[in-house]
Design a protein around this motif. Structure first.
Motif, PDB file in Angstrom:
ATOM      1  N   MET A  96     -11.855 -44.083   0.358  1.00 16.58           N
ATOM      2  CA  MET A  96     -10.519 -44.101  -0.230  1.00 16.58           C
ATOM      3  C   MET A  96     -10.330 -45.388  -1.025  1.00 16.58           C
ATOM      4  O   MET A  96     -11.076 -46.358  -0.859  1.00 16.58           O
ATOM      5  N   ARG A 148     -16.285 -41.179   6.619  1.00 19.97           N
ATOM      6  CA  ARG A 148     -15.165 -41.145   5.676  1.00 19.97           C
ATOM      7  C   ARG A 148     -13.819 -41.108   6.414  1.00 19.97           C
ATOM      8  O   ARG A 148     -12.842 -41.681   5.963  1.00 19.97           O
ATOM      9  N   GLU A 185     -12.754 -44.517   7.335  1.00 18.31           N
ATOM     10  CA  GLU A 185     -12.178 -45.257   6.215  1.00 18.31           C
ATOM     11  C   GLU A 185     -10.776 -44.766   5.882  1.00 18.31           C
ATOM     12  O   GLU A 185      -9.904 -45.551   5.517  1.00 18.31           O
ATOM     13  N   THR A 186     -10.575 -43.455   6.012  1.00 14.51           N
ATOM     14  CA  THR A 186      -9.331 -42.838   5.565  1.00 14.51           C
ATOM     15  C   THR A 186      -8.221 -42.938   6.597  1.00 14.51           C
ATOM     16  O   THR A 186      -7.070 -43.244   6.260  1.00 14.51           O
ATOM     17  N   SER A 187      -8.547 -42.662   7.856  1.00 17.80           N
ATOM     18  CA  SER A 187      -7.528 -42.626   8.901  1.00 17.80           C
ATOM     19  C   SER A 187      -8.099 -43.165  10.215  1.00 17.80           C
ATOM     20  O   SER A 187      -8.642 -42.392  11.025  1.00 17.80           O
ATOM     21  N   GLY A 231      -6.247 -37.748   3.713  1.00 18.89           N
ATOM     22  CA  GLY A 231      -6.306 -38.574   2.514  1.00 18.89           C
ATOM     23  C   GLY A 231      -5.071 -38.505   1.647  1.00 18.89           C
ATOM     24  O   GLY A 231      -4.902 -39.299   0.720  1.00 18.89           O
TER      25      GLY A 231
END
Length: 397
Positions: free
Chosen positions: A1, A238, A241-243, A369
């Motif tokens: 993100m 991912r 990184e996102t949540s 996202g």
């Protein structure tokens, strides 16, 4: 993100002499080792004219570049980013040529189609991957499919081979090495438009199984899209990184998927669709249990039959959530029943369940996202991934 989306978009706008007034994220597409993020932006030009454009930012370090791309560094992470304004997608060089009627007429004429005064409607666009436009020319419809140039000949050959084998796929009228195919229109409506009528009709699933069996009987010389199960760790990374809130749950699901998937027998590869869902199946309007078409076979090839079964079930679940959000309660309930029926038909020791759980984790990532407001829905999609995995422990038949 992107940790600083506003700053990045502001710098991109300034590089062309414009000012960023507002933006909102509208797309998230996993690619290679990164993600393509799409932003609907409002810009002010030097002459004070307000412009509405869509800017795409690819976080992958090996993102393709083109004449109209801009490269910059994310100051928050140090990562290299590649950006472009729609329709200047560097992976789809034919997209600008069919995005405007005046240009499309020239392009379609090369296929023997008289397109003067043609109306073009964007049906779908997946940045970096493909675009499909409906071309209306005086009562006749065709579909222009824009793909990566290296794939055009292969996709054309797939259409030819599957059509010749009797499968209800669109006939390809030709292709361009620049990445453009022209496909005939298939009869029927998307199955998505008739979910309340097909969800409980066994003839529909029998029809799906018949098409899947037809596909499997055709021998092709290309591999299908890589199974999502092989990218399970990527989705967990991912999500971290996102949540960070949902990351532990996603990591737990991925760990269980990895163990379950490795414990199942590897089937003999057969020809599969590669991205099967209700939107890819066309049905008869009056008898919607009857399948009239199979579309978007770009990802077809030799692969794992569990991939199609998993993709279909996961997409049905996601569509149920979308229908509920849109207020279509009847459709949502029908889709939930269909999802339960599909789960009850899994009989491969958990292989389909494992792949479906990764599909649902990927959808949860895409929803997360969109911002914190969407985390409850993302969490419920992870619940569905848990349910898919539980199916192997408590089979429904």
């Amino acid at each position: 993100m992107l940790d600083d989306a506003a700053g990045i978009l502001r710098r991109l706008a300034a590089s062309t002499g414009r000012e960023l007034l507002s933006f909102r994220q509208q797309d998230l597409e996993p690619v290679s080792d990164g993600i393509i993020l799409g932003y609907a932006c409002t810009l002010r030009a030097p002459d004070d004219q307000v412009e509405h454009v869509t800017i795409y930012v690819n976080t992958s370090p090996d993102a393709p570049v083109g004449e109209h791309t801009v490269q910059l560094v994310d100051r928050a992470t140090g990562d290299r980013l590649t950006a472009w304004t729609y329709p200047q997608d560097p992976s789809l060089p034919s997209l600008p040529a069919v995005s405007y009627p005046e240009a499309a007429g020239v392009v379609l004429a090369k296929f023997g189609i008289e397109a003067a005064g043609a109306t073009l409607t964007m049906e779908s666009y997946r940045p970096g991957k493909r675009a499909v436009l409906r071309v209306d020319t005086g009562g006749t419809q065709h579909f222009a499919k824009v793909v990566q140039p290296s794939l055009a000949a292969t996709i054309h050959d797939l259409h030819v081979a599957l059509h010749a084998a009797g499968l209800p796929v669109p006939r390809s009228l030709g292709y361009s090495e620049a990445g453009l195919l022209l496909l005939e229109r298939m009869p029927g409506d998307p199955a998505l438009e008739h979910v309340a009528r097909i969800a409980d009709d066994p003839r529909f699933l029998q029809g799906v199984e018949h098409v899947v069996a037809q596909l499997a009987s055709v021998r092709v010389g290309v591999a299908a899209r890589e199974s999502l199960a092989r990218r399970a760790d990527w989705y967990a990374a991912r999500m971290a990184e996102t949540s960070p809130v949902l990351a532990p749950r996603a990591a737990d699901i991925v760990a269980r998927v990895r163990t379950l998937y490795a414990s199942t027998a590897v089937p003999t590869p057969v020809t599969v669709h590669g991205d099967l869902h209700l939107g890819q199946l066309l049905v008869d309007r009056r008898e919607p249990w009857r399948i009239t078409g199979l579309i978007d076979i770009d990802t077809a090839g030799l692969g794992d039959p569990a991939d199609d079964a998993a993709a279909l079930a996961a997409h049905v679940v996601v569509t149920a959530f979308e229908s509920a959000s849109a207020g279509a309660r009847t459709d949502a309930e029908a889709l939930r029943r269909l999802a339960a029926t599909l789960r009850s038909r899994w009989d491969d020791g958990g292989r389909t369940a494992a792949i479906a759980a990764i599909h649902l984790t990927g959808h949860a990532l895409a929803v997360a996202g969109r911002g914190d407001d969407h985390l409850p829905v993302a969490a419920r999609l992870l619940d569905e991934a848990d349910l898919a995995l539980a199916t192997t422990l408590h089979p429904q038949r």
